[in-house]
Design an enzyme around this catalytic site. Structure first.
Site, PDB file in Angstrom:
ATOM      1  N   HIS A 373      28.476 -55.056  51.143  1.00 39.18           N
ATOM      2  CA  HIS A 373      27.223 -55.756  51.482  1.00 39.18           C
ATOM      3  C   HIS A 373      26.061 -54.833  51.779  1.00 39.18           C
ATOM      4  O   HIS A 373      25.005 -55.313  52.199  1.00 39.18           O
ATOM      5  CB  HIS A 373      27.413 -56.647  52.718  1.00 39.18           C
ATOM      6  N   LYS A 564      14.277 -62.515  59.763  1.00 38.19           N
ATOM      7  CA  LYS A 564      15.501 -61.797  59.390  1.00 38.19           C
ATOM      8  C   LYS A 564      15.728 -60.746  60.474  1.00 38.19           C
ATOM      9  O   LYS A 564      14.875 -60.556  61.337  1.00 38.19           O
ATOM     10  CB  LYS A 564      15.348 -61.127  58.025  1.00 38.19           C
ATOM     11  N   ARG A 565      16.868 -60.052  60.433  1.00 38.60           N
ATOM     12  CA  ARG A 565      17.067 -58.965  61.393  1.00 38.60           C
ATOM     13  C   ARG A 565      15.912 -57.970  61.268  1.00 38.60           C
ATOM     14  O   ARG A 565      15.348 -57.783  60.187  1.00 38.60           O
ATOM     15  CB  ARG A 565      18.404 -58.258  61.115  1.00 38.60           C
ATOM     16  N   LYS A 570      13.754 -53.289  56.071  1.00 40.73           N
ATOM     17  CA  LYS A 570      13.236 -54.632  55.750  1.00 40.73           C
ATOM     18  C   LYS A 570      11.708 -54.671  55.917  1.00 40.73           C
ATOM     19  O   LYS A 570      11.061 -55.626  55.513  1.00 40.73           O
ATOM     20  CB  LYS A 570      13.902 -55.682  56.632  1.00 40.73           C
ATOM     21  N   THR A 672      19.635 -63.473  51.619  1.00 37.80           N
ATOM     22  CA  THR A 672      19.956 -64.884  51.409  1.00 37.80           C
ATOM     23  C   THR A 672      18.847 -65.744  52.007  1.00 37.80           C
ATOM     24  O   THR A 672      18.632 -66.876  51.575  1.00 37.80           O
ATOM     25  CB  THR A 672      21.307 -65.259  52.049  1.00 37.80           C
ATOM     26  N   LYS A 676      16.919 -69.313  50.838  1.00 37.96           N
ATOM     27  CA  LYS A 676      16.674 -70.494  51.682  1.00 37.96           C
ATOM     28  C   LYS A 676      15.198 -70.881  51.637  1.00 37.96           C
ATOM     29  O   LYS A 676      14.852 -72.057  51.552  1.00 37.96           O
ATOM     30  CB  LYS A 676      17.116 -70.218  53.126  1.00 37.96           C
TER      31      LYS A 676
HETATM   32  C1  4GP Z   1      23.793 -58.183  54.549  1.00 38.45           C
HETATM   33  C2  4GP Z   1      22.822 -57.543  53.579  1.00 38.45           C
HETATM   34  O1  4GP Z   1      21.899 -56.725  54.289  1.00 38.45           O
HETATM   35  C3  4GP Z   1      22.067 -58.631  52.822  1.00 38.45           C
HETATM   36  O2  4GP Z   1      21.257 -58.057  51.850  1.00 38.45           O
HETATM   37  C4  4GP Z   1      23.060 -59.585  52.179  1.00 38.45           C
HETATM   38  O3  4GP Z   1      22.388 -60.684  51.638  1.00 38.45           O
HETATM   39  C5  4GP Z   1      24.065 -60.088  53.197  1.00 38.45           C
HETATM   40  O4  4GP Z   1      24.710 -59.002  53.838  1.00 38.45           O
HETATM   41  C6  4GP Z   1      25.126 -60.961  52.583  1.00 38.45           C
HETATM   42  O5  4GP Z   1      25.704 -60.337  51.497  1.00 38.45           O
HETATM   43  N1  4GP Z   1      24.526 -57.191  55.295  1.00 38.45           N
HETATM   44  C7  4GP Z   1      24.876 -57.404  56.573  1.00 38.45           C
HETATM   45  C8  4GP Z   1      25.669 -56.340  57.225  1.00 38.45           C
HETATM   46  O6  4GP Z   1      24.585 -58.436  57.169  1.00 38.45           O
HETATM   47  O7  4GP Z   1      25.982 -56.493  58.421  1.00 38.45           O
HETATM   48  O8  4GP Z   1      25.995 -55.347  56.537  1.00 38.45           O
END
Ligand code: 4GP
Length: 838
Positions: A373, A564-565, A570, A672, A676
């Protein structure tokens, strides 16, 4: 809120009793019964929360037939997907279950006839914050789709007592508050203490010969912890399937040590309990990067061991041979957090069930599949050998053995290539020695996937390059998706009703049907309705902002949202650079004919991530100045909405005009939130990063505001030597913005406060904000212009929604099922109905 859809969509149970009936009278009496018999309250003394609990039990009762029948169906030799994830950010359950059961309107009527407000009860629900962000929420969307598609599945994870912290903003700074989501009880879970398993830690391994003279190894731990499962039903939409989310809680084997108690050691007597239970107390609040925390490794091993033991128990209870394990279970590793499962399954098969190594390895590799991810190199999990060996001595031996066999193959393929050998090794020996979890996951899985096309390509070219060259056949892409049930039907009932009125309701499970909206984009009265709905939804968010933050925002202004975080990659601070540019332009020309905007931010920062916290401080500081400046009033507002979570997301995504997806190209794996927003009719301003690339392809370049460097340009500029200071020096408007921050204008004259952020931008700028600044500003100008032509903006908004079909998590899950898991749907029949059933 009005029901998003008509009721009675779910196939109804044939036999109902007083407890599960759906007539208004039965529902009302069930509510009253549950208040009395479960909450132990008379209506006169019941709190809103008591009523919420009574309602939740009323709904849960109506799920149970489906859930138990689902479990029953899966005992009959079907292949089950096991989704192993350290996080499941499932969000509130009540409304989702009402929608999936198709009883929203009935329940509302019953609740209202009981003199209550459904909306107020809904707001009582504490969401289970068992995840940080994208990865955890993706797992939750996938559970929803697995059930809706009737694919047998179990989600395995951790029942954290304290989930992701609640965020408060004090004096502009983030303050973390413990999330006590369980304090009033959780009506959606059922504990299964009788199905506990034991998990060992520490100690040593002992090598011996068994009674038949075979060489064996056993693990003599120095600590054993009990894992107790708590099950939550995950009901699909309009189907009988209700899969299980099984979360594990750690407990002491003996919760009270009488020996210690008897010798007068009162504290010692409860020590073991405390130490054991600590294991599942808290979710680490970092997304992407967590390094070297012993408790984290304990958590990972704990839930993975519980899950694998649970699967073996399930399998053996059906009298099927353990050697068919990989035909019975497809286990997905959600990132490397559960990757220790590779070594644990080998240990269980070889040491405990005496299957020989080669056979066990065949089973293991064919069982696991791995999703990555993140591309951030610092996020690749690795554990110091010393820590790993102390906690999991036997697993370290197994990993060495896997590594030796694997590296023998590498040597055969690439004789004398020491570089390859050291990069592919499961052990990092470049300095202090580490176990590399991504390498373990790649070697131990038959499939490896990224989460968007660009991401998968970059994985193959960068972080997993050597693995791709060695095992090209293992790699595939599965672009992420989101569930339209929660992210449209539940969160945007107005739009759901309008769309359903026009094209029927099939789109809810076949999102491609939204294409039928394309022709309606040319229908002026439809556009009018569409705009009206967006306006009302923005009005709701404006009311929320006013109530919570005492800030008045104009729902007619352009709602420009980034939630988002908070992370440097970002680039929320790039957004802030635009906010200040916008402000400066207004200040310099008070008569400027500008499209009024409301800039909305939300998101949590990892508690130890100073720069992210400083970005929040900057946003709030800018908001304070701008919102109180009479010169710009009515034309711009800046809002930071605290405590962004699933519940808030449900309010925010539908209210956006503009979705900010502005990460540095090559950094965001997928995203994601971008899906949304677009699904709810926001237009995107974004870079060619993650799934933005595919969203743009789908909705059409003319309906997407693209800016910024491409991944290749980012790499190229870095390689040539990027000098952010030059951009600052050569761009008067950018310079003015940065100088304004540095001058202390937003910080009551404190010139030091934002210095770390500014110095970072001027002299490092790892995420290339300054390089992308001008392109971003120019594109924002295009957004402003486009918003003036409301008819065309609405047309673009409709076309965005119409073309988002690809981004349903149903599509993602179908791809996993076909390409990776090789599983088929297994419809559930309601055969055994009890109590009171046939
Ligand atoms: C996140 C990614 O940063 C994001 O781009 C992706 O859409 C999401 O996973 C689901 O695949 N990664 C995390 C993490 O949340 O904790 O690594």
């Amino acid at each position: 809120m009005n029901a998003p859809l008509e009721d009675s969509l779910t196939p109804q149970i044939r036999v109902e009793d007083d407890r599960t009936g759906l007539s208004i009278t039965t529902l009302r009496s069930a509510l009253a019964d549950n208040l009395f018999y479960i909450q132990g309250k008379f209506p006169g003394t019941a709190t809103k929360n008591d009523y919420y609990m009574a309602l939740a039990y009323t709904v849960r009762d109506r799920l149970l037939q489906r859930w138990l029948n689902t479990t029953q169906t899966y005992r009959k030799n079907v292949k089950v997907v096991c989704y192993l994830s350290a996080e499941f950010l499932i969000g509130p359950q009540l409304v989702n279950n009402l929608i999936n059961l198709g009883i929203y309107a009935k329940i509302r009527q019953a609740v209202e006839e009981s003199g209550l407000s459904l909306q107020e009860l809904i707001e009582q629900e504490e969401e289970p914050g068992l995840g940080n962000g994208g990865l955890g929420r993706l797992a939750a969307c996938y559970l929803d789709s697995l059930s809706t598609l009737e694919i047998p599945a179990i989600g395995y994870g951790i029942r954290y007592e304290f989930g992701i912290f609640d965020q408060e903003i004090r004096d502009g700074w983030q303050v973390e508050i413990t999330d006590k989501w369980l304090q009033y009880g959780n009506p959606w879970e059922i504990a299964r203490p009788e199905e506990y398993v034991e998990v060992k830690f520490g100690g040593r391994s002992e090598h011996y010969y068994d009674e038949k003279g075979n060489y064996r190894v056993r693990w003599i731990p120095d600590r054993v912890v009990k894992g107790v499962p708590y099950d939550t039903p995950i009901l699909g939409y309009q189907v009988n399937t209700a899969n299980t989310l099984r979360l594990w809680k750690a407990e002491a084997i003996e919760s009270f040590d009488f020996q210690a108690f008897n010798i007068g050691d009162y504290y010692g007597a409860v020590d073991a309990k405390i130490v054991s239970e600590n294991l599942t107390k808290i979710l680490y609040p970092n997304d992407e990067v967590i390094q070297g925390k012993e408790l984290r490794l304990q958590q990972q091993y704990f839930f993975v061991s519980c899950a694998l033991q649970d699967m073996i128990r399930l399998l053996l209870s059906t009298e099927v041979s353990l050697e068919t394990f990989h035909q019975q279970f497809a286990v997905q590793l959600n990132d490397t957090h559960p990757a220790i499962g590779v070594a644990e399954l080998m240990r269980l098969l070889v040491d405990e069930h005496r299957i020989d190594w080669d056979k066990a390895w065949h089973i293991t590799q064919n069982t696991f599949a791995f999703t990555n991810h993140t591309l951030l190199p610092e996020a690749l999990e690795k554990w110091p050998i010393e820590l790993f060996g102390r906690l999991l001595p036997r697993h370290l031996e197994i990993i060495y053995e896997i590594n030796q066999r694997f590296l023998d193959r590498v040597r055969m393929k690439y004789p004398r290539d020491l570089g390859k050998l050291s990069r592919l090794s499961l052990i990092d020996e470049s300095g202090e020695r580490y176990v590399r979890m991504a390498n373990l996951a790649c070697v131990g899985s038959h499939a490896i996937n990224g989460v968007a096309e660009l991401h998968t390509e970059l994985l193959k070219k960068t972080v997993l390059k050597d693995f791709y060259e060695f095992f090209p056949e293992k790699f595939a892409n599965v672009t992420n998706g989101v569930t339209p049930r929660r992210w449209m039907v539940l969160s945007n009932p107005r739009l759901t009703r309008l769309i359903t009125e026009k094209i029927g309701d099939r789109w809810i499970t076949h999102l491609d049907d939204l294409r039928k909206l394309e022709t309606l984009a040319d229908d002026a009265s439809f556009r009018q309705q569409w705009r009206q709905i967006k306006q009302e939804t923005k009005g709701d968010l404006a009311a929320y902002i006013r109530k919570k933050l005492d800030i008045i925002v104009d729902p007619k202004s352009l709602f420009d949202i980034q939630v988002k975080r908070i992370h440097e990659y970002k680039r929320q601070h790039l957004n802030v650079l635009h906010v200040i540019t916008f402000y400066n332009r207004l200040k310099h020309d008070r008569d400027l004919d500008i499209t009024p905007r409301t800039f909305i931010f939300g998101g949590k920062a990892a508690p130890g991530y100073f720069m992210a916290k400083l970005i929040i401080k900057l946003i709030v500081s800018v908001a304070n100045i701008v919102n109180n400046d009479p010169d710009v009033r009515d034309r711009m507002k800046v809002v930071f909405i605290p405590d962004f979570n699933v519940t808030l997301g449900q309010r925010i995504y539908p209210a956006a005009d503009l979705s900010e997806q502005i990460s540095t190209a090559g950094k965001e794996a997928s995203g994601t939130g971008n899906m949304k927003f677009a699904l709810n009719g926001a237009l995107t301003i974004g870079t060619l990063d993650g799934a933005n690339v595919e969203i743009r392809e789908e909705v059409g370049a003319e309906n997407f505001f693209l800016f910024g460097l491409t991944t290749e340009e980012v790499y190229g500029l870095k390689a040539r030597g990027y000098r952010p200071f030059d951009y600052y020096n050569q761009n008067a408007e950018l310079k003015a913005v940065i100088d304004l921050i540095s001058s202390g204008f937003f910080s009551h004259g404190d010139v030091d406060l934002f210095k770390p952020l500014i110095d970072n931008l001027l002299y490092r700028d790892d995420y290339m904000l300054l390089a992308d600044y001008q392109s971003y500003i120019d594109t924002q100008e295009k957004v402003s212009q486009a918003y003036r032509d409301r008819e065309n903006w609405t047309r673009m908004s409709i076309l965005n929604v119409a073309r988002m079909g690809k981004f349903s998590s149903d599509r993602s899950i179908r791809e996993y099922a076909q390409k990776i898991w090789k599983v088929e749907p297994v419809p559930v029949e309601l055969l055994q109905l009890c109590p009171g059933g046939q």
